[in-house]
Design a protein around this motif. Structure first.
Motif, mmCIF file in Angstrom:
data_model
loop_
_atom_site.group_PDB
_atom_site.id
_atom_site.type_symbol
_atom_site.label_atom_id
_atom_site.label_comp_id
_atom_site.label_asym_id
_atom_site.label_seq_id
_atom_site.Cartn_x
_atom_site.Cartn_y
_atom_site.Cartn_z
ATOM 1 N N GLY A 185 -4.746 -4.051 2.871
ATOM 2 C CA GLY A 185 -3.484 -3.395 2.573
ATOM 3 C C GLY A 185 -3.288 -2.048 3.249
ATOM 4 N N LYS A 186 -4.288 -1.576 3.979
ATOM 5 C CA LYS A 186 -4.099 -0.338 4.736
ATOM 6 C C LYS A 186 -3.173 -0.620 5.920
ATOM 7 C CE LYS A 186 -8.543 1.732 3.517
ATOM 8 N NZ LYS A 186 -9.869 2.202 4.009
ATOM 9 N N PHE A 187 -2.288 0.340 6.225
ATOM 10 C CA PHE A 187 -1.331 0.092 7.290
ATOM 11 C C PHE A 187 -1.145 1.310 8.190
ATOM 12 C CE2 PHE A 187 1.370 1.908 3.939
ATOM 13 C CZ PHE A 187 2.188 2.789 4.651
ATOM 14 N N TYR A 188 -0.630 1.002 9.370
ATOM 15 C CA TYR A 188 -0.216 2.015 10.341
ATOM 16 C C TYR A 188 1.134 1.572 10.889
ATOM 17 C CZ TYR A 188 0.352 4.021 15.024
ATOM 18 O OH TYR A 188 0.868 4.628 16.137
ATOM 19 N N TYR A 189 2.102 2.486 10.953
ATOM 20 C CA TYR A 189 3.350 2.105 11.612
ATOM 21 C C TYR A 189 3.781 3.138 12.623
ATOM 22 C CZ TYR A 189 6.362 5.005 8.460
ATOM 23 O OH TYR A 189 6.976 6.020 7.761
ATOM 24 N N TYR A 190 4.657 2.673 13.508
ATOM 25 C CA TYR A 190 5.227 3.525 14.557
ATOM 26 C C TYR A 190 6.721 3.266 14.600
ATOM 27 C CZ TYR A 190 5.740 5.864 19.076
ATOM 28 O OH TYR A 190 6.107 6.721 20.083
ATOM 29 N N LEU A 191 7.504 4.332 14.567
ATOM 30 C CA LEU A 191 8.955 4.221 14.534
ATOM 31 C C LEU A 191 9.568 4.419 15.914
ATOM 32 C CD1 LEU A 191 9.788 6.384 11.356
ATOM 33 C CD2 LEU A 191 9.202 3.967 11.474
#
Length: 208
Positions: A185-191
């Motif tokens: 459930g760990k996440f990384y996002y980029y916008l």
């Protein structure tokens, strides 16, 4: 002064000229115009603009974020993805989601197709060599530009309940976002605007 989410809900993307402008940093704290301009850095943040009945708002939004989805929310998210796409997700799989935003809107005077390299065939081929990955192509329900983004070969699926907007992407930026989610459930996002090379590089680091 902190910018609350309720305040944002009453905003829109038109940007009038007669209303006073209030500037906010990535933490929702009011700052001066000079500091806003000085802090704005496309490699780190995006400048977004809204207005309500009385005020114009300029807001900086951080492009990259690390976080943790709680167990219940993560299970609901996986069930939602399976419902949308008919793709099962097992507990060992990493998830990569390319999320297409509503902007830019469809250009009615063009028949061109996007040259975005994330839509190239080698993108998925290399991505699946990096780790055990389940890839999803999700678009905002307000997106009207799917044909431009190769909808005949890419299985774009609408985020019909706006779950990704609620969980991760409350602000509609241009082009698209991507998110990497580990099995825990760990996440990384980029916008915002990005290419396949950034996804490959970050997936190799994040999923190792």
């Amino acid at each position: 002064m902190r910018l609350t989410f309720a305040f944002i809900l009453f905003t829109c993307l038109t940007f009038g000229q007669e209303k006073p402008i209030v500037f906010y940093n990535e933490s929702g704290e009011e700052i001066s115009k000079q500091k806003f301009i000085k802090t704005k850095d496309y490699s780190k943040n995006l400048d977004l603009y809204f207005e309500n009945d009385t005020t114009q708002i300029a807001l900086l939004v951080t492009r990259q974020k690390f976080g943790q989805i709680d167990k219940s929310t993560f299970e609901n998210l996986k069930s939602y993805l399976t419902e949308l796409t008919d793709k099962q997700i097992d507990s060992s799989q990493n998830i990569v989601i390319n999320y297409l935003t509503p902007f830019p809107k469809k250009d009615k005077n063009t028949t061109l197709k996007s040259g975005w390299n994330v839509l190239h065939r080698d993108y998925l081929k290399k991505l699946h060599k990096i780790a055990n990955i389940n890839q999803f192509w999700i678009n905002s329900p307000e997106c009207d530009n799917l044909e431009y983004n190769h909808s005949k070969k890419i299985n774009w699926v609408a985020d019909k309940e706006n779950l990704f907007k609620k969980l991760f992407f409350p602000y509609d930026v241009r082009y698209g976002n991507y998110i990497l989610i580990k099995p825990d459930g760990k996440f990384y996002y980029y916008l915002g605007e990005h290419g396949k090379y950034e996804i490959w590089k970050n997936a190799e680091k994040y999923f190792k």
